[in-house]
Design an enzyme around this catalytic site. Structure first.
Site, PDB file in Angstrom:
ATOM      1  N   ARG A  51       0.673  -1.083  -0.128  1.00 19.49           N
ATOM      2  CA  ARG A  51      -0.089  -0.003  -0.114  1.00 19.49           C
ATOM      3  C   ARG A  51       0.645   1.329  -0.208  1.00 19.49           C
ATOM      4  NH1 ARG A  51      -4.231  -0.755   4.390  1.00 19.49           N
ATOM      5  NH2 ARG A  51      -2.525  -0.639   5.409  1.00 19.49           N
ATOM      6  N   THR A  52       1.903   1.317   0.789  1.00 16.32           N
ATOM      7  CA  THR A  52       2.904   2.609   0.651  1.00 16.32           C
ATOM      8  C   THR A  52       3.193   2.671  -0.798  1.00 16.32           C
ATOM      9  OG1 THR A  52       3.395   1.919   3.247  1.00 16.32           O
ATOM     10  CG2 THR A  52       4.780   3.569   1.811  1.00 16.32           C
ATOM     11  N   LYS A  80      21.804  -9.899  -4.470  1.00 13.44           N
ATOM     12  CA  LYS A  80      23.152 -10.449  -4.978  1.00 13.44           C
ATOM     13  C   LYS A  80      24.266  -9.920  -3.785  1.00 13.44           C
ATOM     14  CE  LYS A  80      21.642 -10.817  -9.596  1.00 13.44           C
ATOM     15  NZ  LYS A  80      21.220  -9.586 -10.642  1.00 13.44           N
ATOM     16  N   ARG A 101      11.781   1.689   1.007  1.00 13.46           N
ATOM     17  CA  ARG A 101      11.645   1.079   1.928  1.00 13.46           C
ATOM     18  C   ARG A 101      12.477   0.088   2.278  1.00 13.46           C
ATOM     19  NH1 ARG A 101       6.157   1.168   4.684  1.00 13.46           N
ATOM     20  NH2 ARG A 101       6.097  -0.482   5.959  1.00 13.46           N
ATOM     21  N   HIS A 129       8.974   6.726   9.375  1.00 15.84           N
ATOM     22  CA  HIS A 129       8.068   6.445   8.283  1.00 15.84           C
ATOM     23  C   HIS A 129       7.246   8.112   8.111  1.00 15.84           C
ATOM     24  CE1 HIS A 129       5.586   4.880   5.354  1.00 15.84           C
ATOM     25  NE2 HIS A 129       4.787   4.140   6.276  1.00 15.84           N
TER      26      HIS A 129
END
Lengths: 302, 139
Positions: A51-52, A80, A101, A129
């Site tokens: 959703r963000t 990697k 994020r 946030h």
């Protein structure tokens, strides 16, 4: 290059400016529909938060811009072993702005230190946030018409709730704001947050009884009480119901109080409350998109 | 107890009692070849007890580290048997690669080439927090 990693990096006047741009976007969306023509937002989500990510992507599309996105963290070069610093430098060659994020706390800051384009922290573990707090602030401004002279109640897990700490640090800067901190003893606001309030002379009260303070609140910000935060199941079962908001509990609240929640909720707000006009948590989601639009414009200097 | 005075070098005075060995280690004095004396629990009028380190060589000191461990310490520079400079230490604003973040969720745990940086966030309580995740430094 300006990035936003922590809500405290934005001054009161910058927040006012973002709120007024967001309100103008709401009133005149067509004026902003091509502001980001030819610009690209890279959404780098190293942990799932659909959703963000969708909110950032919707925000960029509504500004006329484009979005570069990776399918999943597992398919990124981080899997990697690429460092956040290298990723930030590589993505700077492709995009104009990054929303990141990351499960590790501080990763977006490292990205911002190495990118040549602005970085927006879209959540770093349990740490910051800032765009959630911007969503909360626009909701307060639209619903209450002011940031000052408000009694703001926080209820639930105030120990680990990053949205709570961020909103406290954003709201403590306004005149006449009082905090009411409602939580079980196990989940009270950390001492360093209270020390900051003491230092600035911001009034607050702590209680474990939501009903006793309900009538004085202008805002009730609910959070989830998670079972894993308790030492034993007995305490959890004893306490969990006292922090579930129901229409009956809202009877003693002011008629213009607003109920907020960062979502997702589990059971801490009963579904029956959704029909109450004071319920604002879905409005917060929409406001989040508008504030992300305003923030993208600001950081791109548009 | 008699310890010779030094002709050229540095005297670290007013070290917090008991912290002398930590200062010795963290300043890397164990790698020096010169004559060094560590005096523990020396009587002090001001502090009651204090530690002292005498270094018989003119070396470059990491004053950030010293200020962090013993903010009340004094650094005396001795030349030709005379005290030519006296510097009072204080808590540094920033610590680079002095303490390590113990938060398992911090980015520094997975990206070990990142410098460990802590910033002074509360002077009165001598509190330092990791600049990445804001976790409190453990003393």
């Amino acid at each position: 290059m300006r990035s936003v990693i922590d809500i405290k990096e934005l001054s009161v006047s910058e927040i006012d400016e973002l709120v007024s741009v967001a309100k103008d976007i709401i009133a005149n969306p067509e004026k902003y529909a091509h502001k980001c023509d030819g610009k690209k937002l890279a959404t780098l989500f190293f942990e799932p938060s659909t959703r963000t990510r969708l909110s950032f992507e919707a925000a960029m599309y509504e500004l006329g811009g484009n979005v570069l996105s990776m399918a999943s963290a597992a398919s990124s070069s981080a899997s990697k072993g690429e460092s956040v610093a290298d990723t930030a430098q590589v993505i700077s060659c492709y995009a104009d702005i990054i929303a990141m994020r990351h499960p590790k706390e501080g990763a977006p800051m490292v990205a911002a230190m190495n990118a040549s384009i602005p970085v927006i922290n879209a959540g770093d573990g349990g740490h910051n946030h800032p765009t959630q707090t911007l969503a909360d602030l626009l909701t307060i401004s639209r619903e209450k018409g002011r940031f000052d002279n408000l009694t703001v109640g926080f209820c639930g897990d105030l120990k680990f709730g990053r949205t709570v700490h961020s909103l406290i640090s954003a709201m403590e800067r306004y005149e006449g704001v009082k905090f009411v901190l409602v939580s079980p003893d196990e989940l009270t606001v950390p001492d360093y947050v209270k020390r900051e309030l003491d230092k600035k002379g911001v009034p607050y009260v702590e209680t474990s009884d939501l009903m006793s303070v309900m009538p004085e609140l202008d805002i009730l910000y609910m959070t989830r009480v998670q079972q894993e935060r308790f030492f034993n199941e007995e305490d959890y079962l004893r306490l969990k119901d006292s922090y579930i908001l129901t229409p009956e509990k809202l009877e003693s609240a002011k008629s213009d109080m607003i109920v907020m929640h960062p979502l997702p909720r589990v059971n801490e707000i009963s579904v029956a409350v959704d029909r109450d006009p004071r319920a604002c948590y879905f409005k917060q989601v929409l406001n989040g998109k508008y504030m992300r639009m305003a923030l993208i414009l600001k950081l791109l200097g548009l | 107890m008699n310890i010779d005075s030094i002709k050229n070098g540095i005297v670290l005075d007013h070290l917090t009692p008991g912290k002398g060995m930590e200062v010795y280690r963290l300043l890397g004095l164990d790698h020096l070849d010169c004559h060094i004396a560590i005096i523990k629990n020396a009587p002090s009028r001001k502090m009651g007890k204090k530690d002292i380190i005498k270094i018989a060589d003119d070396i470059v000191l990491d004053t950030e580290v010293l200020g962090y461990i013993c903010p009340g310490a004094t650094v005396n520079i001795i030349k030709d048997g005379k005290n030519v400079e006296k510097k009072k230490m204080s808590l540094p604003e920033k610590l680079v690669n002095v303490v390590t973040c113990h938060n398992p969720r911090c980015i520094t745990t997975t990206e070990q080439e990142l410098p460990q940086i802590f910033a002074l966030t509360d002077h009165d309580r001598a509190e330092y927090r990791c600049i990445y995740c804001e976790t409190l430094a453990k003393n």
